[in-house]
Motif scaffolding. Structure first.
Motif, PDB file in Angstrom:
ATOM      1  N   UNK A   5     -45.329 -45.419   3.576  1.00  0.00           N
ATOM      2  CA  UNK A   5     -45.995 -44.128   3.708  1.00  0.00           C
ATOM      3  C   UNK A   5     -46.737 -43.932   5.031  1.00  0.00           C
ATOM      4  N   UNK A   6     -47.377 -44.966   5.615  1.00  0.00           N
ATOM      5  CA  UNK A   6     -48.032 -44.721   6.909  1.00  0.00           C
ATOM      6  C   UNK A   6     -47.080 -44.157   7.956  1.00  0.00           C
ATOM      7  N   UNK A   7     -45.870 -44.716   8.052  1.00  0.00           N
ATOM      8  CA  UNK A   7     -44.893 -44.211   9.019  1.00  0.00           C
ATOM      9  C   UNK A   7     -44.435 -42.810   8.635  1.00  0.00           C
ATOM     10  N   UNK A   8     -44.171 -42.589   7.342  1.00  0.00           N
ATOM     11  CA  UNK A   8     -43.717 -41.270   6.898  1.00  0.00           C
ATOM     12  C   UNK A   8     -44.783 -40.209   7.156  1.00  0.00           C
ATOM     13  N   UNK A  39     -36.365 -45.020   5.153  1.00  0.00           N
ATOM     14  CA  UNK A  39     -36.380 -43.760   5.890  1.00  0.00           C
ATOM     15  C   UNK A  39     -35.899 -43.975   7.315  1.00  0.00           C
ATOM     16  N   UNK A  40     -35.240 -42.946   7.830  1.00  0.00           N
ATOM     17  CA  UNK A  40     -34.784 -42.931   9.219  1.00  0.00           C
ATOM     18  C   UNK A  40     -35.493 -41.773   9.915  1.00  0.00           C
ATOM     19  N   UNK A  41     -36.283 -42.109  10.952  1.00  0.00           N
ATOM     20  CA  UNK A  41     -37.091 -41.104  11.613  1.00  0.00           C
ATOM     21  C   UNK A  41     -36.689 -40.856  13.044  1.00  0.00           C
ATOM     22  N   UNK A  42     -37.614 -40.323  13.851  1.00  0.00           N
ATOM     23  CA  UNK A  42     -37.317 -40.008  15.252  1.00  0.00           C
ATOM     24  C   UNK A  42     -36.834 -41.236  16.015  1.00  0.00           C
ATOM     25  N   UNK A  43     -35.849 -41.022  16.869  1.00  0.00           N
ATOM     26  CA  UNK A  43     -35.309 -42.129  17.656  1.00  0.00           C
ATOM     27  C   UNK A  43     -34.586 -43.152  16.828  1.00  0.00           C
ATOM     28  N   UNK A  45     -35.600 -44.675  14.290  1.00  0.00           N
ATOM     29  CA  UNK A  45     -36.486 -45.722  13.770  1.00  0.00           C
ATOM     30  C   UNK A  45     -36.296 -45.838  12.260  1.00  0.00           C
ATOM     31  N   UNK A  46     -36.203 -47.065  11.757  1.00  0.00           N
ATOM     32  CA  UNK A  46     -35.966 -47.308  10.332  1.00  0.00           C
ATOM     33  C   UNK A  46     -37.142 -48.063   9.735  1.00  0.00           C
ATOM     34  N   UNK A  47     -37.594 -47.604   8.578  1.00  0.00           N
ATOM     35  CA  UNK A  47     -38.614 -48.327   7.820  1.00  0.00           C
ATOM     36  C   UNK A  47     -38.146 -48.438   6.372  1.00  0.00           C
ATOM     37  N   UNK A  48     -38.539 -49.524   5.714  1.00  0.00           N
ATOM     38  CA  UNK A  48     -38.233 -49.697   4.299  1.00  0.00           C
ATOM     39  C   UNK A  48     -36.859 -50.278   4.032  1.00  0.00           C
ATOM     40  N   UNK A  49     -36.528 -50.357   2.754  1.00  0.00           N
ATOM     41  CA  UNK A  49     -35.265 -50.952   2.322  1.00  0.00           C
ATOM     42  C   UNK A  49     -34.918 -50.449   0.931  1.00  0.00           C
ATOM     43  N   UNK A  59     -26.530 -46.636   4.366  1.00  0.00           N
ATOM     44  CA  UNK A  59     -27.580 -45.662   4.074  1.00  0.00           C
ATOM     45  C   UNK A  59     -28.137 -45.073   5.369  1.00  0.00           C
ATOM     46  N   UNK A  60     -28.224 -45.890   6.416  1.00  0.00           N
ATOM     47  CA  UNK A  60     -28.676 -45.401   7.719  1.00  0.00           C
ATOM     48  C   UNK A  60     -27.770 -44.264   8.208  1.00  0.00           C
ATOM     49  N   UNK A  61     -26.463 -44.474   8.146  1.00  0.00           N
ATOM     50  CA  UNK A  61     -25.534 -43.436   8.591  1.00  0.00           C
ATOM     51  C   UNK A  61     -25.628 -42.199   7.715  1.00  0.00           C
ATOM     52  N   UNK A  62     -25.799 -42.423   6.417  1.00  0.00           N
ATOM     53  CA  UNK A  62     -25.933 -41.303   5.489  1.00  0.00           C
ATOM     54  C   UNK A  62     -27.183 -40.483   5.806  1.00  0.00           C
ATOM     55  N   UNK A  63     -28.298 -41.168   6.101  1.00  0.00           N
ATOM     56  CA  UNK A  63     -29.541 -40.475   6.431  1.00  0.00           C
ATOM     57  C   UNK A  63     -29.390 -39.652   7.706  1.00  0.00           C
ATOM     58  N   UNK A  64     -28.670 -40.174   8.686  1.00  0.00           N
ATOM     59  CA  UNK A  64     -28.437 -39.413   9.926  1.00  0.00           C
ATOM     60  C   UNK A  64     -27.627 -38.159   9.636  1.00  0.00           C
ATOM     61  N   UNK A  65     -26.637 -38.244   8.760  1.00  0.00           N
ATOM     62  CA  UNK A  65     -25.846 -37.068   8.385  1.00  0.00           C
ATOM     63  C   UNK A  65     -26.708 -36.027   7.681  1.00  0.00           C
ATOM     64  N   UNK A  66     -27.580 -36.491   6.789  1.00  0.00           N
ATOM     65  CA  UNK A  66     -28.449 -35.579   6.056  1.00  0.00           C
ATOM     66  C   UNK A  66     -29.435 -34.904   7.004  1.00  0.00           C
TER      67      UNK A  66
END
Length: 377
Positions: A5-8, A39-43, A45-49, A59-66
């Protein structure tokens, strides 16, 4: 999701959209429980699992598509044990993941929810995962009496009837600290299953009460904080009950243990560790502890100390059923010697008791290593 949550919250405050993947259902030997998030954020950046590393790449690629499309996606990962390595979910289980885009424009309730969780206040996030309602639509629900907007509800799942039904169920899930998938009709009809909604409950962290401000207490407090407990250390001796001897996040109280316990709140998730091994502290404290709700009550001491303490507790009027709740000597047999090693053995017993583990080496057991869970803190 609590740990990321801090990153989000930082991305949300900056107005930067991020792709949030949440495990909403599991089966068989799944590696993470419902509510686990990545979560996948700016640049990028990935946090969590969501799987302990098994399917994070997909899931990383899926998040970028979303993030690009703005359309939430629901995907299931995992096949049989024989095929698991080919798809990446090496444990052979199955997880269903909802991926949605979050930003102030996409989800106006997220900021309020994040602030509540950070402050330790209970809240449930309800999110549509499938059906005629908009996938990814969310509703935050707070219990009665909590400071919250809109009479304890913020957001919408699409229809007022669905909002009302889900809000009522969210209150019940929050009371149990549970997270699960529920099904409704489009307007909240309870005998239909056309709309799937994931109820993700954020109950306040469970409490760990450590009595006796000795070196072992400092080690147990550290590992309790690491495991996500809200830790309080209590000792009647002010010279030992000093904040400087414990991690910054730990509350330290100088008070007679049984007096403090009688005046504080415990519930079915509370862990109580009695490390004083002195009858004048132990007996009145355990007499109070064994008559109130708690998930774990453990006491330090030798076999002789345990026998003497048990006899004194019987004389104090405790029943056989009440005495059976006491884990004494506390901890699993790891051959521990140092305070930190003892703390590991205590934590291992707490975790095993919480999830029904045997404490045996995995090499000596058979069956699923990660049984499906029912909740996520």
């Amino acid at each position: 999701m609590r740990e990321i949550l801090p990153a989000l919250s930082r991305w949300y405050a900056q107005g930067s959209p991020f792709g949030l993947a949440t495990v909403v259902a599991v089966s068989r030997s799944a590696p993470r429980d419902p509510g686990a998030a990545m979560a996948v954020g700016p640049g990028d950046e990935v946090v969590g699992s969501v799987s302990g590393g098994c399917v994070e790449g997909a899931v990383f690629e899926l998040a970028r598509e979303v993030l690009e499309s703005g359309e939430a996606r629901l995907e299931t990962f995992g096949f049989s044990d024989e095929d698991a390595f080919a798809v990446g979910l090496t444990c052979g289980g199955e997880i269903t993941v909802l991926v949605r885009r979050v930003s102030p424009g996409d989800d106006p309730a997220f900021g309020l929810l994040a602030r509540s969780v950070a402050a330790g206040r209970p809240v449930t996030l309800a999110t549509v995962t499938d059906g005629p309602a908009r996938r990814g639509a969310s509703l935050a629900v707070w219990p009665a009496g909590e400071p919250a907007p809109d009479d304890g509800v913020h957001g919408t799942l699409g229809t007022s009837g669905l909002d009302v039904a889900v809000s009522a169920d969210a209150q019940g899930e929050l009371a149990q600290g549970a997270s699960e998938l529920r099904h409704y009709g489009p307007h909240g009809e309870r005998r239909e299953d056309t709309v799937a909604v994931f109820l993700h409950s954020f109950a306040p962290p469970p409490r760990m009460l450590v009595f006796g401000a000795i070196d072992y207490a400092a080690a147990v407090a550290r590992i309790g904080d690491f495991l996500g407990y809200r830790v309080t250390v209590c000792d009647a001796r002010p010279v030992f009950a000093t904040p400087q001897r414990f991690p910054a996040a730990v509350e330290v109280v100088a008070e007679w243990p049984h007096v403090y316990l009688a005046g504080t709140t415990t519930d079915e998730r509370t862990v109580i560790c009695v490390l004083t091994h002195d009858p004048k502290f132990d007996v009145p404290l355990l007499e109070e502890a064994l008559r109130r709700p708690a998930a774990y009550i453990g006491a330090m001491g030798s076999r002789r100390t345990h026998e003497d303490r048990t006899a004194r507790l019987r004389e104090a009027g405790l029943s056989a059923g009440e005495l059976a709740r006491l884990r004494s000597p506390l901890g699993l047999d790891l051959g521990a010697r140092t305070p930190d090693e003892v703390a590991v053995s205590v934590a291992a017993e707490i975790v095993a008791l919480r999830w029904g583990g045997s404490g045996a080496p995995l090499t000596a057991t058979a069956g699923a290593i990660h049984p499906p869970g029912t909740a996520s803190r």
